[in-house]
Design a protein around this motif. Sequence first.
Motif, short mmCIF file in Angstrom:
data_model
loop_
_atom_site.label_atom_id
_atom_site.label_comp_id
_atom_site.label_asym_id
_atom_site.label_seq_id
_atom_site.Cartn_x
_atom_site.Cartn_y
_atom_site.Cartn_z
N UNK A 26 70.08 3.80 21.79
CA UNK A 26 70.80 3.18 22.91
C UNK A 26 71.96 2.33 22.39
N UNK A 27 71.76 1.64 21.30
CA UNK A 27 72.85 0.82 20.74
C UNK A 27 73.98 1.74 20.24
N UNK A 28 73.60 2.79 19.51
CA UNK A 28 74.62 3.70 18.99
C UNK A 28 75.43 4.34 20.11
N UNK A 29 74.77 4.65 21.22
CA UNK A 29 75.46 5.33 22.33
C UNK A 29 76.31 4.37 23.17
N UNK A 30 75.82 3.15 23.39
CA UNK A 30 76.41 2.34 24.47
C UNK A 30 77.14 1.08 24.03
N UNK A 31 76.80 0.53 22.86
CA UNK A 31 77.42 -0.75 22.49
C UNK A 31 78.77 -0.50 21.81
N UNK A 32 79.80 -1.15 22.33
CA UNK A 32 81.16 -0.97 21.80
C UNK A 32 81.72 -2.33 21.38
N UNK A 33 82.68 -2.29 20.44
CA UNK A 33 83.34 -3.52 19.99
C UNK A 33 83.89 -4.30 21.19
N UNK A 34 83.79 -5.62 21.13
CA UNK A 34 84.36 -6.47 22.17
C UNK A 34 83.43 -6.73 23.34
N UNK A 35 82.25 -6.11 23.32
CA UNK A 35 81.37 -6.23 24.50
C UNK A 35 80.68 -7.58 24.59
N UNK A 36 80.42 -7.98 25.83
CA UNK A 36 79.53 -9.09 26.12
C UNK A 36 78.18 -8.45 26.41
N UNK A 51 69.31 -3.20 15.48
CA UNK A 51 70.37 -2.21 15.26
C UNK A 51 71.75 -2.86 15.48
N UNK A 52 71.83 -3.75 16.49
CA UNK A 52 73.10 -4.45 16.74
C UNK A 52 73.47 -5.28 15.51
N UNK A 53 72.48 -6.00 14.96
CA UNK A 53 72.71 -6.81 13.76
C UNK A 53 73.16 -5.97 12.59
N UNK A 54 72.51 -4.80 12.44
CA UNK A 54 72.84 -3.91 11.33
C UNK A 54 74.28 -3.42 11.43
N UNK A 59 80.03 -3.86 9.65
CA UNK A 59 81.41 -3.84 10.13
C UNK A 59 81.69 -2.69 11.09
N UNK A 60 80.64 -2.01 11.54
CA UNK A 60 80.87 -0.89 12.48
C UNK A 60 80.97 -1.38 13.91
#
Length: 247
Positions: A26-36, A51-54, A59-60
């Motif tokens: 879910x993180x790989x699919x949906x979380x994008x740079x700049x998101x709240x 996964x978000x921390x990783x 730097x991804x």
Amino acid sequence: MEQDSNRMTKDEGQLQQLKMSAGRAVVDDMVKCGMKLGLGTGSTAIHAVRRTGELLAQGQLCDISVFATSFQTEIECEKLDIPFYTLNSRELSSGLDLTIDGADEVDPQSRLIKGGGGAMLIEKLAAYASVLYAIIVDESKIVENLGTGFPVPVEVVPEARVQAAKALDKMGAVVYLREALRKAGPVITEHGNVILDARFGSPVDPAFMETELNRIPGVVENGFFTRNPPVVYIACSKGTVEIRKKP
Ligand code: 5RP
């Protein structure tokens, strides 16, 4: 400070593995740079936090502002150097782009019961302040009806414990005061309240109940989540992650 680690059985280990796959997906699919980003609570949601921390550390991902829904999530964010803020802060007061969380039950319309970890008050703030909402569960949590299997948690101020339990009883629920583990007496929530777990004898209308339970004097919030239908990531025992679209 480390938490106790319990020895896991093979089945529990396999379940953790499945939850981890779904949490990472879910993180790989949906979380994008700049998101709240709202981050949920529990043994499944924690994989999305990790996964978000990783990805931040590699730097991804960049420029993420997180709202953590419980002490558990805040502590994990601290460990992983994930910057988090209150929902009242300048960074997050305009709302969240996405919240990722776990759930205790999901019905065919993707309505939820949450609060097995006692964090539904703040989890609901995050869910309803978010444009996008994603839930991660294993397939055992997919049910036909809410409220008759996993009891719906109802957070009440301590003074209302008995009167609120009577009101729930009149509405057809069997009610248990949630007891703490490794502390005598009830669970006290992060907001100083107690939790009544209410199991209904027959299926209920979750949308109606979400409103109705909050009308009982002393009730702060309940664990029916019906107003922001999520995308659901389902970890299946065959090892795949199925994605159920937002209805
Ligand atoms: C906490 C929650 C959790 O997301 C829910 O209880 C699921 O937890 P787990 O993933 O550990 O089964 O609502 O209040």
